[in-house]
Design an enzyme around this catalytic site. Structure first.
Site, PDB file in Angstrom:
ATOM      1  N   CYS A  76       0.860  -1.175   0.000  1.00  0.00           N
ATOM      2  CA  CYS A  76       0.000   0.000   0.000  1.00  0.00           C
ATOM      3  C   CYS A  76       0.902   1.231   0.000  1.00  0.00           C
ATOM      4  O   CYS A  76       1.445   1.625   1.027  1.00  0.00           O
ATOM      5  CB  CYS A  76      -0.905  -0.001   1.231  1.00  0.00           C
ATOM      6  SG  CYS A  76      -2.047   1.384   1.246  1.00  0.00           S
ATOM      7  N   LEU A  77       1.098   1.769  -1.194  1.00  0.00           N
ATOM      8  CA  LEU A  77       1.912   2.967  -1.372  1.00  0.00           C
ATOM      9  C   LEU A  77       1.169   3.815  -2.401  1.00  0.00           C
ATOM     10  O   LEU A  77       0.922   3.359  -3.515  1.00  0.00           O
ATOM     11  CB  LEU A  77       3.309   2.571  -1.871  1.00  0.00           C
ATOM     12  CG  LEU A  77       4.370   3.643  -1.953  1.00  0.00           C
ATOM     13  CD1 LEU A  77       4.663   4.242  -0.580  1.00  0.00           C
ATOM     14  CD2 LEU A  77       5.646   3.060  -2.538  1.00  0.00           C
TER      15      LEU A  77
END
Length: 191
Positions: free
Chosen positions: A119-120
């Site tokens: 999750c970026l």
């Protein structure tokens, strides 16, 4: 930006035509593979990488620069002493689409789920073609320095980080050593 892309494409077409013309007059060994815009961009991005002593890359297939492995060994923060690897798979649509990045180890982290998804924000909705591979790598490195509990993939890890930072740190160390946290067994990543 678009004009630059068109020039690059025109130049690329000219190189391909020259290679094809040379191949027609000679043996098939003289024929060169066509280079895609994604390959040219990745080649440029890779040449500009500034990997510190805590990171390295590996190309399992030296002829395929669109798939490689990034190793990160944090030298500070809660994940210090670990070694983490990420596969990068880049589609022919790069840089208009972000690279596909997966963590190869099962780790305890609020922004990396148990299947390795990361999750970026720049790998999702905030991706822009002006961003490069270095921006992604810096973002991954930052996740190990400052895990983000407000945008989690592993909700239990995020909850621990929000509610009990010291307990979270203990869980990280236990997981990195190959232990279990909340009934989930993690891979040993300590070096």
């Amino acid at each position: 930006m678009i004009a630059g892309w068109r020039l690059l494409t025109a130049k690329q077409k000219k190189q391909q035509q020259q290679a094809e013309n040379a191949a027609e007059g000679g043996s098939s060994a003289a024929k060169k593979k066509k280079v895609t815009a994604a390959q040219l961009r990745v080649q440029k991005d890779l040449s500009e990488l500034s990997l510190g002593s805590t990171m390295s890359t590996d190309f399992p297939d030296p002829d395929d620069i669109l798939s490689f492995i990034l190793y990160i060994e944090p030298d500070e923060g809660m994940y210090k002493g670990g070694r983490f690897s990420f596969t990068f798979n880049i589609t022919p649509s790069f840089p208009h689409e972000p690279p596909k990045v997966l963590c190869r180890e099962k780790i305890y982290h609020p922004n990396i789920d148990l299947e390795g998804k990361v999750c970026l924000n720049i790998l999702r909705e905030d991706w822009k073609p002006v961003l490069n591979l270095n921006a992604v790598i810096v973002g991954l490195q930052f996740l190990f320095l400052e895990p983000n509990a407000s945008d989690p993939l592993n909700k239990e890890a995020a909850e621990d980080l929000r509610n009990n930072r010291e307990g979270f740190k203990r869980n990280v160390k236990q997981a990195m050593a190959g232990g279990s946290v909340r009934g989930e067994t993690y891979q040993r990543v300590l070096i």
